[in-house]
Design a protein around this motif. Structure first.
Motif, PDB file in Angstrom:
ATOM      1  N   ALA A  44       0.992  -1.290   0.127  1.00  0.00           N
ATOM      2  CA  ALA A  44      -0.113   0.046   0.075  1.00  0.00           C
ATOM      3  C   ALA A  44       0.895   1.216  -0.056  1.00  0.00           C
ATOM      4  CB  ALA A  44      -1.047  -0.089   1.112  1.00  0.00           C
ATOM      5  N   GLN A  45       2.066   1.402   0.739  1.00  0.00           N
ATOM      6  CA  GLN A  45       3.077   2.394   0.650  1.00  0.00           C
ATOM      7  C   GLN A  45       3.533   2.628  -0.396  1.00  0.00           C
ATOM      8  OE1 GLN A  45       5.347   1.092   3.936  1.00  0.00           O
ATOM      9  NE2 GLN A  45       4.368   2.242   5.524  1.00  0.00           N
ATOM     10  N   SER A  46       3.834   1.716  -1.312  1.00  0.00           N
ATOM     11  CA  SER A  46       4.354   2.112  -2.708  1.00  0.00           C
ATOM     12  C   SER A  46       3.493   2.118  -3.781  1.00  0.00           C
ATOM     13  CB  SER A  46       5.123   0.897  -3.202  1.00  0.00           C
ATOM     14  OG  SER A  46       4.093  -0.412  -3.224  1.00  0.00           O
ATOM     15  N   VAL A  47       1.886   2.157  -3.667  1.00  0.00           N
ATOM     16  CA  VAL A  47       1.049   2.702  -4.493  1.00  0.00           C
ATOM     17  C   VAL A  47       0.758   3.811  -4.647  1.00  0.00           C
ATOM     18  CG1 VAL A  47      -1.456   2.090  -5.112  1.00  0.00           C
ATOM     19  CG2 VAL A  47       0.112   0.093  -4.382  1.00  0.00           C
ATOM     20  N   ASN A  48       0.404   4.209  -6.051  1.00  0.00           N
ATOM     21  CA  ASN A  48       0.082   5.653  -6.085  1.00  0.00           C
ATOM     22  C   ASN A  48      -1.437   5.756  -6.434  1.00  0.00           C
ATOM     23  OD1 ASN A  48      -0.117   8.287  -7.029  1.00  0.00           O
ATOM     24  ND2 ASN A  48       0.768   8.086  -9.007  1.00  0.00           N
ATOM     25  N   LEU A  49      -1.980   6.448  -5.297  1.00  0.00           N
ATOM     26  CA  LEU A  49      -3.592   6.382  -5.404  1.00  0.00           C
ATOM     27  C   LEU A  49      -3.975   7.568  -6.291  1.00  0.00           C
ATOM     28  CD1 LEU A  49      -4.531   5.623  -1.640  1.00  0.00           C
ATOM     29  CD2 LEU A  49      -4.262   4.023  -3.565  1.00  0.00           C
ATOM     30  N   GLY A  50      -2.770   8.526  -6.666  1.00  0.00           N
ATOM     31  CA  GLY A  50      -3.474   9.414  -7.770  1.00  0.00           C
ATOM     32  C   GLY A  50      -3.506   9.180  -8.897  1.00  0.00           C
ATOM     33  N   ALA A  51      -3.132   7.803  -9.214  1.00  0.00           N
ATOM     34  CA  ALA A  51      -3.166   7.198 -10.681  1.00  0.00           C
ATOM     35  C   ALA A  51      -4.624   7.154 -11.139  1.00  0.00           C
ATOM     36  CB  ALA A  51      -2.594   5.872 -10.700  1.00  0.00           C
ATOM     37  N   ALA A  52      -5.452   6.801 -10.299  1.00  0.00           N
ATOM     38  CA  ALA A  52      -6.980   6.582 -10.922  1.00  0.00           C
ATOM     39  C   ALA A  52      -7.357   7.932 -11.115  1.00  0.00           C
ATOM     40  CB  ALA A  52      -7.798   5.750  -9.764  1.00  0.00           C
ATOM     41  N   PHE A  53      -7.145   9.077 -10.424  1.00  0.00           N
ATOM     42  CA  PHE A  53      -7.781  10.265 -10.630  1.00  0.00           C
ATOM     43  C   PHE A  53      -7.038  10.759 -11.971  1.00  0.00           C
ATOM     44  CE2 PHE A  53      -8.267   9.732  -5.961  1.00  0.00           C
ATOM     45  CZ  PHE A  53      -9.221  10.736  -5.725  1.00  0.00           C
ATOM     46  N   LYS A  54      -6.106  10.753 -12.415  1.00  0.00           N
ATOM     47  CA  LYS A  54      -5.431  11.048 -13.484  1.00  0.00           C
ATOM     48  C   LYS A  54      -6.270  10.159 -14.587  1.00  0.00           C
ATOM     49  CE  LYS A  54      -0.875  12.630 -11.994  1.00  0.00           C
ATOM     50  NZ  LYS A  54       0.518  12.418 -12.247  1.00  0.00           N
ATOM     51  N   GLU A  55      -6.388   8.897 -14.716  1.00  0.00           N
ATOM     52  CA  GLU A  55      -7.143   8.121 -15.584  1.00  0.00           C
ATOM     53  C   GLU A  55      -8.367   8.759 -15.842  1.00  0.00           C
ATOM     54  OE1 GLU A  55      -4.330   4.180 -14.317  1.00  0.00           O
ATOM     55  OE2 GLU A  55      -6.728   4.246 -14.040  1.00  0.00           O
ATOM     56  N   LEU A  56      -9.119   8.960 -14.749  1.00  0.00           N
ATOM     57  CA  LEU A  56     -10.600   9.489 -14.855  1.00  0.00           C
ATOM     58  C   LEU A  56     -10.733  10.896 -15.048  1.00  0.00           C
ATOM     59  CD1 LEU A  56     -11.824   7.055 -12.140  1.00  0.00           C
ATOM     60  CD2 LEU A  56     -12.094   6.792 -14.581  1.00  0.00           C
ATOM     61  N   ASN A  57      -9.365  11.690 -15.186  1.00  0.00           N
ATOM     62  CA  ASN A  57      -9.936  12.894 -15.378  1.00  0.00           C
ATOM     63  C   ASN A  57     -10.460  13.746 -14.292  1.00  0.00           C
ATOM     64  OD1 ASN A  57      -8.992  15.435 -16.502  1.00  0.00           O
ATOM     65  ND2 ASN A  57     -10.905  15.364 -17.658  1.00  0.00           N
ATOM     66  N   ILE A  58     -10.253  13.456 -13.035  1.00  0.00           N
ATOM     67  CA  ILE A  58     -10.838  13.977 -11.788  1.00  0.00           C
ATOM     68  C   ILE A  58      -9.956  14.649 -10.742  1.00  0.00           C
ATOM     69  CG2 ILE A  58     -12.288  12.988  -9.848  1.00  0.00           C
ATOM     70  CD1 ILE A  58     -13.995  13.555 -12.103  1.00  0.00           C
ATOM     71  N   GLU A  59     -10.440  15.828 -10.207  1.00  0.00           N
ATOM     72  CA  GLU A  59      -9.580  16.262  -9.229  1.00  0.00           C
ATOM     73  C   GLU A  59     -10.426  16.023  -7.808  1.00  0.00           C
ATOM     74  OE1 GLU A  59      -8.798  20.576  -9.571  1.00  0.00           O
ATOM     75  OE2 GLU A  59      -8.290  20.447 -11.923  1.00  0.00           O
ATOM     76  N   GLY A  60      -9.621  15.712  -6.769  1.00  0.00           N
ATOM     77  CA  GLY A  60     -10.169  15.594  -5.504  1.00  0.00           C
ATOM     78  C   GLY A  60      -9.212  14.465  -4.722  1.00  0.00           C
ATOM     79  N   SER A  61      -9.812  13.708  -3.700  1.00  0.00           N
ATOM     80  CA  SER A  61      -8.725  12.994  -2.659  1.00  0.00           C
ATOM     81  C   SER A  61      -9.535  11.894  -2.412  1.00  0.00           C
ATOM     82  CB  SER A  61      -8.552  13.831  -1.718  1.00  0.00           C
ATOM     83  OG  SER A  61      -9.735  14.048  -0.801  1.00  0.00           O
ATOM     84  N   ILE A  62      -8.434  10.963  -1.974  1.00  0.00           N
ATOM     85  CA  ILE A  62      -9.013   9.710  -1.259  1.00  0.00           C
ATOM     86  C   ILE A  62      -8.410   9.506   0.226  1.00  0.00           C
ATOM     87  CG2 ILE A  62      -7.616   8.209  -2.526  1.00  0.00           C
ATOM     88  CD1 ILE A  62     -10.051   6.082  -2.206  1.00  0.00           C
ATOM     89  N   LEU A  63      -8.860   8.771   1.064  1.00  0.00           N
ATOM     90  CA  LEU A  63      -8.292   8.823   2.449  1.00  0.00           C
ATOM     91  C   LEU A  63      -8.838   7.088   2.789  1.00  0.00           C
ATOM     92  CD1 LEU A  63      -6.411   9.682   4.636  1.00  0.00           C
ATOM     93  CD2 LEU A  63      -8.572  10.632   5.756  1.00  0.00           C
TER      94      LEU A  63
END
Length: 284
Positions: A44-63
């Motif tokens: 989990a520490q090595s995974v970039n959770l921002g990748a999905a936001f770029k793929e879907l062209n969305i701005e925001g966050s996940i926790l």
């Protein structure tokens, strides 16, 4: 001399072995596999959770909070500390309060539709809490809030410590979560969900049982997903939520996804972002 030569040979072999070991363990494929096998949370520490936001062209966050390992994984830390209108994610707490105060008997008690045509066909009918939660029927929960009343609603929100605890005037009793002044951060959503899961909130066991049951949106032999969407349309850009918790592998993962929504086409992305993030962590 022979003994001395043999000693030098052994020392040389040892040095070469050490250098070889250091070289191979520094390679990404080998070191990552070794560490992941020993410590699964490293994945989990090595995974970039921002990748999905770029793929879907969305701005925001996940926790995401991993309960067993007591670790947070996130994208966009500053956004996760920013307060937003809770919108329909407040239906979780509204359900708890309404059942606890008895303004509605249970999750199958029906409220009669007032006949006013609204934007979603599923809202234009008589309904109960179980269905209203699923359909995110605004008028149903507005009726419940009015029945609870301003004073009792404020008391419960203070006891729970929900968001900024502000519900405005008595006239705002049926819209404070839709247009303000109530606001909550993604981090606070996680804190609320943790206390809900642990049943550390001021509600009866029966109330917890009912609400945690209607929160289930997906159940398989491998996991249970409890959650609620939210869509704040009174602000521009619109704010989209997807919050809840995933029970899998004898663990619980609490999550809060918050995005800026340009139009209705972005609505499904709240859930898709969350699913992709969980899959990136080896879940679902």
């Amino acid at each position: 001399m022979a003994r001395s030569g043999r000693s030098l040979f052994i020392i040389s072999i040892t040095i070469i072995s050490i250098i070889t070991l250091l070289t191979f363990t520094s390679l990404p494929g080998i070191s990552a596999t070794s560490k992941i096998n020993e410590h699964p949370s490293v994945i989990a520490q090595s995974v970039n959770l921002g990748a999905a936001f770029k793929e879907l062209n969305i701005e925001g966050s996940i926790l995401i909070y991993d309960q067993n390992n007591q670790k947070f994984y996130q994208h966009n830390a500053s956004h996760n500390s920013t307060a937003f209108l809770p919108a329909s994610t407040f239906k979780i707490l509204n359900s708890l309060i309404s059942l606890e105060t008895g303004v509605i008997k249970d999750e199958i008690a029906i409220l009669t539709w007032d006949g006013i045509m609204r934007e979603f066909p599923t809202w234009n009918r008589d309904t109960n809490m179980r269905q209203a939660y699923k359909d995110s029927t605004v008028w149903f929960y507005q009726v419940l809030a009015r029945r609870v009343g301003h004073e009792r609603m404020q008391q419960f929100i203070n006891q729970v410590g929900y968001g900024n605890r502000q519900i405005g005037t008595p006239e705002q009793i049926d819209k404070f979560w839709l247009s303000g002044p109530l606001q909550i951060t993604p981090k606070q959503q996680i804190e609320f969900l943790q206390r809900l899961y642990r049943r550390e909130l001021p509600f009866s066991q029966r109330t917890f049982d009912v609400v945690q049951d209607i929160m289930i949106i997906e159940k398989t032999p491998n996991y249970i997903l409890r959650a609620k969407t939210g869509w704040a349309t009174s602000v521009k850009p619109n704010i989209g939520w997807f919050v809840g918790y995933l029970e899998q592998n004898n663990n619980v993962y609490f999550f809060a996804t918050n995005i800026y929504m340009k139009d209705a086409a972005d609505a499904p992305k709240r859930i898709e972002l969350t699913r992709r993030s969980f899959k990136a962590l080896g879940l679902l």
